[in-house]
Design a protein around this motif. Structure first.
Motif, PDB file in Angstrom:
ATOM      1  N   SER A  36      48.419  18.890  -5.439  1.00  0.00           N
ATOM      2  CA  SER A  36      48.145  18.556  -4.060  1.00  0.00           C
ATOM      3  C   SER A  36      49.416  18.400  -3.319  1.00  0.00           C
ATOM      4  CB  SER A  36      47.529  17.105  -4.138  1.00  0.00           C
ATOM      5  OG  SER A  36      46.405  17.178  -4.664  1.00  0.00           O
ATOM      6  N   SER A  78      46.798  12.459  -0.018  1.00  0.00           N
ATOM      7  CA  SER A  78      46.153  12.356  -0.803  1.00  0.00           C
ATOM      8  C   SER A  78      45.550  13.446  -1.582  1.00  0.00           C
ATOM      9  CB  SER A  78      44.531  11.599  -0.178  1.00  0.00           C
ATOM     10  OG  SER A  78      44.771  10.452   0.500  1.00  0.00           O
ATOM     11  N   VAL A  79      45.052  13.357  -3.004  1.00  0.00           N
ATOM     12  CA  VAL A  79      44.674  14.247  -3.655  1.00  0.00           C
ATOM     13  C   VAL A  79      43.503  15.052  -3.032  1.00  0.00           C
ATOM     14  CG1 VAL A  79      45.548  13.334  -5.957  1.00  0.00           C
ATOM     15  CG2 VAL A  79      43.262  12.927  -5.058  1.00  0.00           C
ATOM     16  N   ASP A 111      47.346  16.133  -8.908  1.00  0.00           N
ATOM     17  CA  ASP A 111      48.064  15.147  -7.869  1.00  0.00           C
ATOM     18  C   ASP A 111      49.389  15.948  -7.718  1.00  0.00           C
ATOM     19  OD1 ASP A 111      49.727  14.492 -10.214  1.00  0.00           O
ATOM     20  OD2 ASP A 111      49.279  12.740 -10.175  1.00  0.00           O
ATOM     21  N   VAL A 143      43.247  15.269 -12.387  1.00  0.00           N
ATOM     22  CA  VAL A 143      42.592  14.033 -11.842  1.00  0.00           C
ATOM     23  C   VAL A 143      41.022  14.276 -11.636  1.00  0.00           C
ATOM     24  CG1 VAL A 143      42.323  12.420 -10.008  1.00  0.00           C
ATOM     25  CG2 VAL A 143      44.614  13.245 -10.489  1.00  0.00           C
ATOM     26  N   SER A 160      38.735   6.937  -9.560  1.00  0.00           N
ATOM     27  CA  SER A 160      39.285   8.195 -10.124  1.00  0.00           C
ATOM     28  C   SER A 160      39.823   7.878 -11.615  1.00  0.00           C
ATOM     29  CB  SER A 160      40.580   8.636  -9.283  1.00  0.00           C
ATOM     30  OG  SER A 160      41.646   7.590  -9.225  1.00  0.00           O
ATOM     31  N   ARG A 196      43.121   9.676 -14.022  1.00  0.00           N
ATOM     32  CA  ARG A 196      44.084  10.537 -14.065  1.00  0.00           C
ATOM     33  C   ARG A 196      44.734  10.518 -15.545  1.00  0.00           C
ATOM     34  NH1 ARG A 196      46.980  11.004  -9.242  1.00  0.00           N
ATOM     35  NH2 ARG A 196      46.059   9.196  -8.665  1.00  0.00           N
TER      36      ARG A 196
END
Length: 330
Positions: A13, A18-19, A37, A43, A80, A82
Motif C-alpha cells: 500500500s 490506509s492499507v 501494508d 494483512v 485486522s 498482520r
C-alpha cells in the motif's frame, strides 16, 4: 510451478495511507480483504460497522499483530491481523484461510466479527501450546515466589490492581516489581539449599533514580501434594484467578497476558510442590554487597553471581518497614 501464495501479486500500500486491500470473494457477503501494508507485510482484515464490534479482547500473538481501528475516510471499523515475520507466510496463509472459511458461514455481520476473533483465539491457543517450553524446576519456584509477592505481599497493602500492574518479572524487566518510588526484586529458594540466592544480572540490584529498592527472599520447602499448605503453579494460579474474578474481573485479561509472558501454560505439568516457610526483606542501600553496571569500566556484562544471605543480614528490614515502603509508594 504455480505459487499458492494469495499475497503474491498484491503490491504494498502507498506510504502514509490506509492499507489497500483485495476483496476475498469467498467471504461474501462479508467484506474481508487481503492486503500488504506500506512495509510489504501481509494483512487480512474485515471491514464492518462499528456497531458490530465485539467486546471480546484481542489476543497477543508472537509474530502477529491483531488490532481494530476506525477508518478516517468512511468511519467503518477494520479488524485486522498482520504478519510481522515473513518467514511464517505459509502458516499465516492457512490461518487466514481458516478465518475466511469460518466467516463465509456467518449469518450476519456481528457473527462475522465474532468468527474472526474466535478463530484468532483458537490459533493463538494452538501456536502458544506448540511453541512454549515447560518451565524448569528453578523457573517454577521463581514464578511461585513472584506470584506470592504479587497476590499476598503487595495486594494486601495496595490492592489487587496496583499489585498486578506492578508485576514486571513476567516481562523480563530488571526488577520484578515496580511501584512509584519502590522497586522489589523477588527471589525464591529451597529450604534445603545453601544460604544464598542467585542474582542473575548486574541490573537486578542496581539503583534506579528516585526509587528505593528491596530484595525479597522467599524460602520454600519441598512437600507432598496432600501436605497442609502445599502449592504448585496450577493451584496458585487457580486461586489468583478466582480472586481476580471476584474482586477485579476487569483485570482478568491483564492477568492472563502476564501469565503467558511468564511462561505459564494451563496444559503443562508442573512438578514443583512446596510449602512456604518464610519471607525475609532486605533494604538495598549504600554498602549492600552487589555487582552493578559501572563496577567494571569496560565489562564484563550479563553477570550472574551468588549472594550469601549471611553477608546481608544487617540489611534486613521487618514486615512493618516493608509495609511502610509499599504504603508510601504512589
Amino acid at each position: 510451478m504455480k505459487s499458492n501464495d494469495p499475497w503474491k501479486d498484491i503490491p504494498p500500500s502507498p506510504a502514509g495511507s490506509s492499507v489497500i486491500g483485495h476483496l476475498v470473494l469467498e467471504s461474501r457477503p462479508h467484506e474481508v480483504f487481503r492486503a500488504r501494508d506500506a512495509s510489504g507485510r501481509r494483512v487480512l482484515f474485515l471491514v464492518h460497522d462499528p456497531a458490530s464490534m465485539s467486546s471480546t479482547s484481542l489476543p497477543r500473538m508472537a509474530g502477529l499483530e491483531v488490532e481494530v481501528e476506525i477508518r478516517d475516510n468512511d468511519g467503518q471499523a477494520m479488524l485486522s491481523v498482520r504478519l510481522e515475520n515473513q518467514d511464517d507466510a505459509d502458516i499465516f496463509a492457512r490461518f487466514c484461510e481458516d478465518i475466511v472459511m469460518t466467516i463465509s458461514n456467518a449469518r450476519d455481520e456481528i457473527s462475522a466479527v465474532q468468527a474472526f476473533l474466535g478463530r484468532t483465539w483458537k490459533w493463538h491457543a494452538l501456536l502458544k501450546g506448540a511453541r512454549k517450553k515447560t518451565l524448569s524446576r528453578e523457573d517454577q519456584l521463581g514464578l511461585i515466589g513472584e506470584l506470592r509477592t504479587m497476590s499476598d505481599t503487595i495486594r494486601s497493602v495496595k490492592g489487587l490492581g496496583t499489585a498486578l500492574e506492578a508485576w514486571r518479572g513476567s516481562e523480563n524487566a530488571p526488577k520484578d516489581f515496580e511501584l512509584a518510588g519502590l522497586c522489589i526484586e523477588c527471589k525464591a529458594r529451597g529450604a534445603s539449599s545453601r544460604g544464598k540466592v542467585r542474582i542473575s544480572s548486574e541490573h537486578q540490584l542496581a539503583d534506579e533514580p528516585g526509587q528505593e529498592l528491596v530484595l525479597l527472599v522467599h524460602t520454600f520447602a519441598t512437600a507432598d501434594r496432600d501436605a497442609v499448605g502445599a502449592i504448585d503453579l496450577h493451584s496458585l494460579v487457580s486461586s489468583i484467578r478466582s480472586r481476580v474474578s471476584s474482586e477485579r474481573p476487569d483485570l482478568s485479561q491483564m492477568l492472563e497476558e502476564k501469565l503467558e509472558e511468564a511462561g505459564y501454560e494451563d496444559e503443562h505439568e508442573y512438578d514443583v510442590i512446596v510449602v512456604h516457610k518464610s519471607t525475609e526483606s532486605y533494604s538495598v542501600i549504600e554498602g549492600f554487597p552487589r555487582i552493578v553496571p559501572g563496577n567494571y569500566q569496560e565489562g564484563p556484562t550479563e553477570v550472574s553471581y551468588d549472594l550469601p544471605l549471611a553477608q546481608i543480614s544487617h540489611f534486613r528490614i521487618g514486615r512493618d518497614e516493608l509495609v511502610r515502603l509499599i504504603e508510601k509508594s504512589e
